[in-house]
Design a protein around this motif. Structure first.
Motif, PDB file in Angstrom:
ATOM      1  N   TRP A  43     -12.767 -14.841  -2.117  1.00 17.28           N
ATOM      2  CA  TRP A  43     -12.789 -13.617  -1.765  1.00 17.28           C
ATOM      3  C   TRP A  43     -13.992 -13.398  -0.545  1.00 17.28           C
ATOM      4  O   TRP A  43     -14.867 -13.995  -0.499  1.00 17.28           O
ATOM      5  CB  TRP A  43     -12.940 -12.627  -2.536  1.00 17.28           C
ATOM      6  CG  TRP A  43     -11.626 -12.204  -3.499  1.00 17.28           C
ATOM      7  CD1 TRP A  43     -10.642 -12.867  -3.478  1.00 17.28           C
ATOM      8  CD2 TRP A  43     -11.556 -11.148  -4.411  1.00 17.28           C
ATOM      9  NE1 TRP A  43      -9.644 -12.259  -4.486  1.00 17.28           N
ATOM     10  CE2 TRP A  43     -10.380 -11.139  -4.989  1.00 17.28           C
ATOM     11  CE3 TRP A  43     -12.507 -10.031  -4.888  1.00 17.28           C
ATOM     12  CZ2 TRP A  43      -9.837 -10.370  -5.862  1.00 17.28           C
ATOM     13  CZ3 TRP A  43     -12.022  -9.246  -5.890  1.00 17.28           C
ATOM     14  CH2 TRP A  43     -10.596  -9.451  -6.241  1.00 17.28           C
ATOM     15  N   LYS A  44     -13.485 -12.750   0.426  1.00 18.00           N
ATOM     16  CA  LYS A  44     -14.492 -12.338   1.693  1.00 18.00           C
ATOM     17  C   LYS A  44     -15.097 -11.222   0.808  1.00 18.00           C
ATOM     18  O   LYS A  44     -14.734 -10.488   0.282  1.00 18.00           O
ATOM     19  CB  LYS A  44     -13.728 -12.052   2.608  1.00 18.00           C
ATOM     20  CG  LYS A  44     -13.118 -13.009   3.611  1.00 18.00           C
ATOM     21  CD  LYS A  44     -12.241 -12.522   4.604  1.00 18.00           C
ATOM     22  CE  LYS A  44     -11.386 -13.529   5.559  1.00 18.00           C
ATOM     23  NZ  LYS A  44     -10.327 -13.051   6.098  1.00 18.00           N
ATOM     24  N   THR A  93     -13.396  -7.806   0.893  1.00 23.65           N
ATOM     25  CA  THR A  93     -12.353  -7.613  -0.384  1.00 23.65           C
ATOM     26  C   THR A  93     -13.352  -7.366  -1.431  1.00 23.65           C
ATOM     27  O   THR A  93     -12.625  -6.581  -2.369  1.00 23.65           O
ATOM     28  CB  THR A  93     -11.750  -9.096  -0.362  1.00 23.65           C
ATOM     29  OG1 THR A  93     -11.378  -9.524   0.865  1.00 23.65           O
ATOM     30  CG2 THR A  93     -10.567  -9.036  -1.406  1.00 23.65           C
ATOM     31  N   VAL A 135     -12.520  -3.805  -3.555  1.00 19.56           N
ATOM     32  CA  VAL A 135     -11.758  -3.965  -4.977  1.00 19.56           C
ATOM     33  C   VAL A 135     -13.191  -2.971  -5.946  1.00 19.56           C
ATOM     34  O   VAL A 135     -12.438  -2.272  -6.759  1.00 19.56           O
ATOM     35  CB  VAL A 135     -11.855  -5.116  -5.570  1.00 19.56           C
ATOM     36  CG1 VAL A 135     -11.694  -5.219  -7.001  1.00 19.56           C
ATOM     37  CG2 VAL A 135     -10.497  -6.168  -4.742  1.00 19.56           C
ATOM     38  N   GLY A 186      -5.295  -9.836   0.658  1.00 23.07           N
ATOM     39  CA  GLY A 186      -6.582  -9.872   0.807  1.00 23.07           C
ATOM     40  C   GLY A 186      -7.042 -10.190  -0.690  1.00 23.07           C
ATOM     41  O   GLY A 186      -8.399 -10.957  -0.736  1.00 23.07           O
ATOM     42  N   THR A 187      -6.659  -9.682  -1.524  1.00 23.76           N
ATOM     43  CA  THR A 187      -7.321  -9.801  -3.040  1.00 23.76           C
ATOM     44  C   THR A 187      -6.641 -10.837  -3.589  1.00 23.76           C
ATOM     45  O   THR A 187      -7.122 -11.324  -4.931  1.00 23.76           O
ATOM     46  CB  THR A 187      -6.894  -8.443  -3.694  1.00 23.76           C
ATOM     47  OG1 THR A 187      -5.528  -8.222  -3.667  1.00 23.76           O
ATOM     48  CG2 THR A 187      -7.548  -7.231  -3.296  1.00 23.76           C
ATOM     49  N   ALA A 188      -6.058 -11.744  -2.916  1.00 19.25           N
ATOM     50  CA  ALA A 188      -5.537 -12.933  -3.558  1.00 19.25           C
ATOM     51  C   ALA A 188      -6.550 -13.779  -4.263  1.00 19.25           C
ATOM     52  O   ALA A 188      -7.480 -13.718  -3.532  1.00 19.25           O
ATOM     53  CB  ALA A 188      -4.549 -13.764  -2.623  1.00 19.25           C
ATOM     54  N   PHE A 225      -3.772 -19.995  -3.185  1.00 21.60           N
ATOM     55  CA  PHE A 225      -3.900 -18.727  -3.833  1.00 21.60           C
ATOM     56  C   PHE A 225      -2.947 -17.827  -4.785  1.00 21.60           C
ATOM     57  O   PHE A 225      -2.007 -18.182  -4.174  1.00 21.60           O
ATOM     58  CB  PHE A 225      -4.458 -17.551  -2.630  1.00 21.60           C
ATOM     59  CG  PHE A 225      -5.799 -17.972  -1.922  1.00 21.60           C
ATOM     60  CD1 PHE A 225      -7.124 -17.236  -2.199  1.00 21.60           C
ATOM     61  CD2 PHE A 225      -5.774 -19.062  -0.974  1.00 21.60           C
ATOM     62  CE1 PHE A 225      -8.085 -17.834  -1.605  1.00 21.60           C
ATOM     63  CE2 PHE A 225      -6.942 -19.320  -0.412  1.00 21.60           C
ATOM     64  CZ  PHE A 225      -8.170 -18.759  -0.765  1.00 21.60           C
TER      65      PHE A 225
END
Lengths: 123, 799
Positions: free
Chosen positions: A38-39, A42, A46, B143-145, B153
């Motif tokens: 994840w970046k 991200t 979350v 994005g949350t992959a 992913f």
């Protein structure tokens, strides 16, 4: 409190959280980058999303969970799969992709095709 | 913008033909590897975006330009689909509905096409916006992959597996796939990445964006996506056994059951037609070698036939008609001085385009006209022309004869370019304005025709009138006051005619004759001594022995010079069956002058064959003024009107400067105004220089009637060439000497590569040139010049 519902990806995030909590957000960012790819943005998104749903809380950049692993597992994981792309496409594009919708009859037909092939092969 | 739109439409229409061909070929090549089908779509893509394409006779595209850019301006708008039936059905309708309104005189297409262009642009913007928005939408959803491994992913938002990303493509999978399915799916997606499908598919969509108005392109894109999937499956299952194939099919099915709809986002990979795919996976057999070969050959054939535009061809009837028209037009042109030999005319027409409409045929071409003569087996180019031409013809009946409606040529000089731009369609401007494009090809054609006609193997180029090369030497001769060499010369009777400086000429048939000459002039000239780098006459002639004289003769010309720094050489030789002419030219223009008088022998070796009937010999010194001067630079003051130098056929004269009006800047910044008055040219015969018009066979270089004119600023160091801003040339027949009210005739000069030329009349005429300089800072003015021509009677003397 209702059984909390989380997405699969959020569940993966929670696994990390449960293992390390209480944990600093910066640390979580690093962990998520390593384990989930994840970046940083991200991860922050979350965290925010899950705190809104009262699954975790973020106090002074220290994150702790509000629900246990057992509680989450009890809920069905995939129930909330969004109808991601459906409906968001202009109709004229959808028209070109309509034939992709597969009917039950068709599924059966294709399945039979594969099965017959397997049988034919074993004969 | 309308022009660009029309060219896209034209590309779209010609690409439609290839789409149809690919559709057909896909059916025929069902058994062939699927990557060939993808390759075929690549050919379509090239056709869709590549505006320039090669012409070929094998092209199956009916017309490269269905809608001509001029359709908006046309009084009877028409399309040219390349299919007669289609044209005949559609054109009357188009012409009628879009004919210009006689009142407003606007062709409705003039309004309609720009509107359509705007609609087209809006469509493109719409599609691009849609693409960008859906791309970012997908990007946000995944994005949350969660990283599975490498660049794979998983995301709950991925309903089915796909690849996303151009530079660093990543594979996205749904969660909850079983292990076995997952491996197959990953293999499939990795095959996509290996095949670079994540580039080809978006590229295809981009091209579709440009051609969105063409339904065939949508069909093409859709089929491309299918073919890509099938080709990809093929790549994965190539090495699979039957059970693995079944498993793979199962994975395909499982993936499509889960989802409802593909990610239609054009930048991602959705899966296409599961039933078809399963079928082709299960039925996959390694294609037989011959099938692959056939498929490749078929693809190459499609590429050749559809990537090339139809060659602009014309039928034999029209071709003969065009050639005849060009020959007729040029043969009575202006070269009435041509010698009356049995001349051969060669015509080469490079057809640029044929515009056939119902009532007329317009042919755009580069016309080359060559007229050759042949004497003693030597072929000579007498006259030539190479000019962009437009021939409009009318055909009587469907297969009848052609009748000339118009023979069009551009004006010479300044109007040349604008004339062509006005007459030729825009896409032909480049071709029509660049004579070099076809010069070699057409020249070779003409020369070959002449060679064949005269059955000779060598032919001269257009620049030199003489084909044969003559061996020539120069030796030191010294100077003498004795006029013996002029008196005993073969051309002693011509020494005083014309304004040409004649040189004494001798001919030796045998070695004895040469020795006699040496003896006879041994006391007058130096035979055994050289001068600086120049050898002695004895040295130079040593090689001419008896063997040489068996078949050849030696021609000798003496040229005396005021001082020894001047050097000379043979410039050229002119001859016909009766006369032989040697032109000598000065090669050094020394600034250092020593006072030693000098003289030189110029010898030319000539075959006896060529001289067998020659009775007349002559030689001249081509004392042309050096014309290669630097062009004027803006910061120099020129305080007197420039000098006019006229060069024709190796002679050059300074024209008589007549009246002038000249303003120039003084060193103190003041303007000085000088007016000089002079008589009418027709009253100035005594002080006016003349130039000889020599017979054609005396021609040193090219056209003997062509005169070059150059304005030189004398008195400035270095001397500059100062081209005027305006120039008028007129002439009178010689009978009008002294009649200042006689009617004159105007002459138009032509400018080639910055040099000014005009055609002299073939006779005795008086010429006046008036030049005006108006655009320079440091000077301006108008000056008048004059000179006259004398048609040489040397020809009659020699015959």
């Amino acid at each position: 409190m209702n059984t909390p519902k989380v997405f699969e990806s959020e569940y993966r995030f929670c696994l990390i959280l449960w293992e390390h909590e209480p944990v600093k957000t910066t640390e979580l960012v690093t962990l998520c980058q390593e384990q989930l790819g994840w970046k940083p943005t991200t991860t922050y998104t979350v965290i925010k999303r899950l705190s809104e749903r009262s699954i975790l809380e973020n106090n002074n950049k220290i994150v702790t969970s509000l629900v246990s692993k057992d509680q989450v597992q009890a809920a069905e994981l995939n129930e909330m799969v969004e109808k991601t792309f459906e409906g968001s496409l202009p109709a004229f594009i959808a028209a070109f992709t309509k034939h992709q919708k597969i009917s039950d009859a068709e599924i059966d037909a294709v399945q039979q095709m594969i099965d017959r092939y397997r049988k034919g092969e074993s004969k | 913008m309308s022009g660009f739109f029309l060219s896209i439409v034209n590309m779209s229409i010609s690409a439609s033909w290839i789409v149809l061909a690919v559709l057909l070929l896909r059916l025929l090549l069902k058994k062939a590897p699927k990557w060939i089908a993808v390759l075929l779509w690549g050919i379509v893509a090239v056709r869709l975006i590549c505006p320039f394409s090669i012409e070929s006779v094998m092209s199956l595209i009916p017309s490269a330009e269905t809608i001509s850019p001029e359709i908006m301006m046309d009084a009877t708008p028409e399309i040219n689909s390349g299919i007669p039936i289609l044209n005949n059905t559609i054109n009357p309708v188009i012409s009628e509905s879009f004919a210009p309104d006689p009142v407003t005189s606007a062709n409705p297409l003039q309004i309609l096409i720009p509107i359509l262009s705007i609609v087209w642009i809006i469509g493109i913007i719409g599609m691009l916006l849609y693409t960008v928005i859906s791309y970012f939408k997908v990007k946000r959803k995944i994005g949350t992959a969660v990283l599975l491994r490498d660049s794979i992913f998983q995301s709950e938002n991925a309903v089915s597996p796909f690849v996303l990303g151009i530079v660093k493509p990543k594979i996205y999978l749904p969660f909850n796939m079983n292990e076995q399915d997952m491996e197959h799916v990953i293999a499939h997606e990795q095959a996509h990445i290996l095949r670079k499908d994540h580039w080809w598919k978006p590229l295809g969509f981009l091209i579709l964006t440009l051609h969105w108005f063409n339904p065939l392109m949508w069909l093409g894109y859709l089929l491309l996506c299918r073919d890509i999937e099938l080709a990809c499956d093929e790549k994965v299952v190539k090495e699979f056994d039957n059970e693995q194939k079944a498993d793979y099919s199962q994975a395909l099915l499982t993936c499509s059951v889960n989802r409802r709809i593909i990610a239609a986002c054009p930048l991602a990979f959705g899966e296409v037609g599961v039933k078809n795919r399963v079928k082709s996976v299960l039925n996959y057999k390694k294609p037989a070698f011959w099938i692959v070969v056939t498929a490749i050959v078929a693809s190459i054939a499609v590429a050749v036939c559809f990537l090339t535009n139809p060659r602009t061809t014309i039928d034999d009837e029209l071709s003969v008609f065009i050639d005849t028209q060009v020959a007729d037009h040029h043969s009575d042109y202006k070269y009435s001085h041509s010698i009356d030999y049995d001349n051969f005319i060669a015509v080469s027409c490079k057809i640029l385009e044929v515009d056939k409409s119902v009532d007329k045929t317009i042919v755009y071409l580069w016309a080359m006209y060559h007229e050759y003569s042949c004497e003693n087996g030597v072929v000579k180019l007498e006259t030539s022309a190479h000019i962009p031409t437009v021939i409009t013809a009318k055909q009587e009946g469907k297969h009848g004869h052609y009748k000339l409606v118009e023979y069009w040529e551009p004006h010479d000089g300044e109007l040349f370019e604008s004339d062509i731009k006005g007459k030729f369609p825009i896409h032909l401007h480049y071709k029509a304005l660049n004579s070099q494009l076809y010069d070699d090809e057409q020249r070779a054609f003409c020369e070959n025709a002449a060679k064949e006609y005269y059955s000779v193997s060598q032919i001269g180029g257009g620049d030199s009138s003489n084909v044969q090369t003559f061996e020539s030497t120069v030796s030191y001769a010294n100077w003498s006051d004795d006029s013996k060499i002029y008196i005993e010369a073969l051309n002693t009777d011509k020494m005083s005619i014309d304004s040409v400086q004649h040189l004494p000429i001798y001919k030796f048939d045998t070695l004895t004759e040469l020795e006699q000459f040496k003896q006879s002039f041994g006391n007058t000239y130096t035979m055994d001594r050289g001068w600086d780098e120049v050898q002695s006459f004895n040295n130079v002639t040593a090689k001419y022995d008896n063997t040489f004289f068996e078949e050849n003769s030696l021609v000798l010309v003496y040229v005396g010079a005021g001082n020894s720094t001047h050097r000379f050489k043979m410039q050229n030789v002119g001859y016909d069956d009766k006369s032989f002419y040697v032109h000598v030219v000065e090669t050094t223009n020394a600034e250092f002058v020593d006072n030693a008088m000098a003289g030189w022998f110029v010898t030319v070796a000539v075959s006896d064959d060529l001289l067998k009937a020659v009775t007349s010999f002559d030689a001249d010194l081509n004392n042309a003024i050096d014309m290669s001067l630097p062009k004027y630079e803006g910061d120099k003051v020129i305080d007197v009107p420039p000098t006019l130098v006229v060069v024709s056929n190796g002679q050059s004269i300074e024209a008589l400067k007549g009246s002038s009006y000249w303003i120039h800047e003084e060193t103190n910044g003041m303007r000085e105004n000088v007016i000089s008055d002079s008589g009418h040219p027709l009253m100035m015969k005594k002080s006016m220089p003349s130039i000889d018009i020599l017979p054609a066979h005396y021609a040193t270089i090219g056209d003997p009637l062509q005169a070059k004119i150059q304005f030189n600023a004398k008195g400035v160091t270095p001397v500059y060439e100062v081209p005027p801003d305006e120039i008028y040339i007129r002439c009178w027949e010689e009978k009008h000497w002294g009649q200042t009210n006689a009617k004159s005739e105007n002459i138009n000069p032509t400018i080639v590569n910055g040099n000014m030329f005009f055609d002299l009349k073939n006779g005795n005429y008086i010429y006046e040139v008036v030049a005006t300089w108006s655009t320079q800072d440091k000077f301006s003015g108008t000056a008048q010049y004059s000179f006259y021509t004398l048609k040489s009677d040397a020809n009659s003397n020699m015959d």
